[in-house]
Scaffold this motif. Structure first.
Motif, mmCIF file in Angstrom:
data_model
loop_
_atom_site.group_PDB
_atom_site.id
_atom_site.type_symbol
_atom_site.label_atom_id
_atom_site.label_comp_id
_atom_site.label_asym_id
_atom_site.label_seq_id
_atom_site.Cartn_x
_atom_site.Cartn_y
_atom_site.Cartn_z
ATOM 1 N N ALA A 83 0.826 -1.210 0.000
ATOM 2 C CA ALA A 83 0.000 0.000 0.000
ATOM 3 C C ALA A 83 0.858 1.257 0.000
ATOM 4 C CB ALA A 83 -0.908 0.012 1.226
ATOM 5 N N ASP A 84 0.362 2.272 -0.689
ATOM 6 C CA ASP A 84 0.987 3.594 -0.629
ATOM 7 C C ASP A 84 0.626 4.315 0.660
ATOM 8 O OD1 ASP A 84 2.526 3.960 -2.997
ATOM 9 O OD2 ASP A 84 0.677 4.120 -4.149
ATOM 10 N N GLY A 85 -0.533 3.972 1.232
ATOM 11 C CA GLY A 85 -0.956 4.642 2.450
ATOM 12 C C GLY A 85 -2.281 4.120 2.955
ATOM 13 N N ILE A 86 -2.822 4.858 3.922
ATOM 14 C CA ILE A 86 -4.106 4.501 4.519
ATOM 15 C C ILE A 86 -4.912 5.774 4.774
ATOM 16 C CG2 ILE A 86 -3.145 4.500 6.868
ATOM 17 C CD1 ILE A 86 -5.136 2.172 7.479
ATOM 18 N N VAL A 87 -6.193 5.700 4.469
ATOM 19 C CA VAL A 87 -7.150 6.735 4.829
ATOM 20 C C VAL A 87 -7.993 6.125 5.944
ATOM 21 C CG1 VAL A 87 -9.123 8.121 4.079
ATOM 22 C CG2 VAL A 87 -7.231 7.705 2.504
ATOM 23 N N GLN A 88 -8.175 6.884 7.029
ATOM 24 C CA GLN A 88 -8.866 6.317 8.183
ATOM 25 C C GLN A 88 -9.960 7.243 8.701
ATOM 26 O OE1 GLN A 88 -6.711 3.830 11.012
ATOM 27 N NE2 GLN A 88 -7.196 5.352 12.567
ATOM 28 N N LEU A 89 -11.082 6.649 9.065
ATOM 29 C CA LEU A 89 -12.183 7.343 9.719
ATOM 30 C C LEU A 89 -12.174 6.938 11.187
ATOM 31 C CD1 LEU A 89 -14.892 8.921 9.886
ATOM 32 C CD2 LEU A 89 -16.028 6.792 9.182
ATOM 33 N N LEU A 104 -8.760 2.304 5.227
ATOM 34 C CA LEU A 104 -8.748 1.823 3.846
ATOM 35 C C LEU A 104 -7.317 1.923 3.334
ATOM 36 C CD1 LEU A 104 -10.462 1.009 1.269
ATOM 37 C CD2 LEU A 104 -10.335 3.443 0.670
ATOM 38 N N LEU A 105 -6.675 0.777 3.150
ATOM 39 C CA LEU A 105 -5.350 0.771 2.531
ATOM 40 C C LEU A 105 -5.516 1.097 1.061
ATOM 41 C CD1 LEU A 105 -3.746 -2.468 4.030
ATOM 42 C CD2 LEU A 105 -3.234 -0.107 4.651
ATOM 43 N N PHE A 106 -4.546 1.827 0.496
ATOM 44 C CA PHE A 106 -4.660 2.152 -0.926
ATOM 45 C C PHE A 106 -3.307 2.115 -1.618
ATOM 46 C CE2 PHE A 106 -3.873 6.237 1.051
ATOM 47 C CZ PHE A 106 -2.954 6.833 0.201
ATOM 48 N N GLN A 107 -3.379 1.782 -2.879
ATOM 49 C CA GLN A 107 -2.252 1.865 -3.807
ATOM 50 C C GLN A 107 -2.643 2.926 -4.830
ATOM 51 O OE1 GLN A 107 1.021 1.842 -5.581
ATOM 52 N NE2 GLN A 107 0.956 0.358 -3.916
ATOM 53 N N ALA A 108 -1.742 3.832 -5.139
ATOM 54 C CA ALA A 108 -2.037 4.932 -6.060
ATOM 55 C C ALA A 108 -1.298 4.727 -7.383
ATOM 56 C CB ALA A 108 -1.635 6.257 -5.441
ATOM 57 N N GLU A 121 -0.079 -8.050 -7.426
ATOM 58 C CA GLU A 121 0.689 -8.481 -6.249
ATOM 59 C C GLU A 121 0.461 -7.514 -5.074
ATOM 60 O OE1 GLU A 121 5.367 -8.435 -5.503
ATOM 61 O OE2 GLU A 121 4.776 -9.832 -7.098
ATOM 62 N N GLN A 122 0.466 -6.211 -5.357
ATOM 63 C CA GLN A 122 0.226 -5.212 -4.316
ATOM 64 C C GLN A 122 -1.192 -5.347 -3.750
ATOM 65 O OE1 GLN A 122 1.351 -1.940 -6.889
ATOM 66 N NE2 GLN A 122 3.159 -1.502 -5.635
ATOM 67 N N CYS A 123 -2.168 -5.559 -4.632
ATOM 68 C CA CYS A 123 -3.560 -5.733 -4.194
ATOM 69 C C CYS A 123 -3.708 -6.974 -3.325
ATOM 70 C CB CYS A 123 -4.498 -5.797 -5.392
ATOM 71 S SG CYS A 123 -4.711 -4.223 -6.247
ATOM 72 N N GLU A 124 -3.054 -8.041 -3.708
ATOM 73 C CA GLU A 124 -3.113 -9.268 -2.913
ATOM 74 C C GLU A 124 -2.504 -9.046 -1.525
ATOM 75 O OE1 GLU A 124 -1.153 -11.949 -5.615
ATOM 76 O OE2 GLU A 124 -3.054 -12.530 -6.568
ATOM 77 N N ASN A 132 -11.226 -6.751 2.108
ATOM 78 C CA ASN A 132 -12.331 -5.886 1.670
ATOM 79 C C ASN A 132 -12.197 -4.433 2.128
ATOM 80 O OD1 ASN A 132 -13.688 -8.003 0.297
ATOM 81 N ND2 ASN A 132 -14.540 -8.680 2.246
ATOM 82 N N CYS A 133 -11.015 -4.048 2.542
ATOM 83 C CA CYS A 133 -10.755 -2.660 2.968
ATOM 84 C C CYS A 133 -9.494 -2.135 2.310
ATOM 85 C CB CYS A 133 -10.637 -2.573 4.485
ATOM 86 S SG CYS A 133 -12.205 -2.784 5.330
ATOM 87 N N SER A 134 -9.370 -2.384 1.012
ATOM 88 C CA SER A 134 -8.233 -1.852 0.274
ATOM 89 C C SER A 134 -8.691 -1.451 -1.125
ATOM 90 C CB SER A 134 -7.095 -2.881 0.200
ATOM 91 O OG SER A 134 -7.498 -4.055 -0.468
ATOM 92 N N ALA A 135 -7.981 -0.487 -1.686
ATOM 93 C CA ALA A 135 -8.408 0.080 -2.965
ATOM 94 C C ALA A 135 -7.215 0.552 -3.769
ATOM 95 C CB ALA A 135 -9.357 1.256 -2.719
#
Length: 154
Positions: A83-89, A104-108, A121-124, A132-135
Motif C-alpha cells: 500500500a501507498d498509504g491509509i485513509v482512516q475514519l 482503507l489501505l490504498f495503492q495509487a 501483487e500489491q492488491c493481494e 475488503n478494505c483496500s483500494a
C-alpha cells in the motif's frame, strides 16, 4: 461501523468524502508529474479535524486522517504492505466513550502507469492485511477513479 452510527452522521461523512474528492481532483495540474505529490494533495483534501455533532440525543465526534507510507529504503511500509498509504475514519460516541476506527489501505497509480502483474501483487498483499478494505486510486487528467483491490485481483 455503519451499524453503530446514526444514518444522518453516515450521510454527513459520505458527503464530505464525495465533495472533498472532487476538490482533490483539482490538484492534477499542480502535481501531475509525481504520483506521490498527487497522493499527498488528494488525501489532504479528504483529511478533517474533529467534527462534533449531536444526533439522536447522542454526541458524536469524527475525523478523517491519512498516512502516506514510505516507499524507499529498507523495510519500507509500501514494500511490506503493498500500500501507498491509509485513509482512516475515527468515530467517537461520547456517551458510551467508545472509539471506532476504519481504515482503507490504498495503492495509487497514474492513468496509463500500470504494471498489471505488480499491481495485482500489491492488491493481494493489501487484501491479506485488510480484507475488503483496500483500494486502488487512479489519478487522471479527466478524473480520479477508485477501484476495490479485491475487484482487481479477480
Amino acid at each position: 461501523m455503519i451499524q453503530t452510527m446514526p444514518p444522518k452522521l453516515f450521510e454527513e461523512i459520505q458527503k464530505r468524502l464525495r465533495t472533498r474528492s472532487l476538490i482533490g481532483e483539482e490538484g492534477w495540474y499542480s502535481g501531475s508529474d509525481e504520483e506521490d505529490t498527487l497522493t499527498g494533495d488528494y488525501c489532504s483534501s479528504l483529511r478533517s479535524s474533529w467534527k462534533k455533532r449531536k444526533f439522536e440525543k447522542e454526541n458524536w465526534a469524527w475525523r478523517i486522517t491519512y498516512k502516506k507510507f514510505r516507499s524507499k529504503g529498507r523495510d519500507a511500509e509500501e514494500k511490506i504492505l503493498g500500500a501507498d498509504g491509509i485513509v482512516q475514519l475515527e468515530l467517537i460516541n461520547e456517551q458510551s466513550k467508545t472509539l471506532e476506527a476504519k481504515g482503507l489501505l490504498f495503492q495509487a497509480k497514474k492513468t496509463g502507469n500500470r504494471d498489471w502483474a505488480k499491481l495485482k501483487e500489491q492488491c493481494e498483499s493489501m487484501e491479506k492485511i485488510a480484507k475488503n478494505c483496500s483500494a486502488v486510486f487512479e489519478y487522471g487528467e479527466e478524473q480520479y477513479v477508485s477501484y476495490s483491490a479485491r475487484q482487481l485481483i479477480l
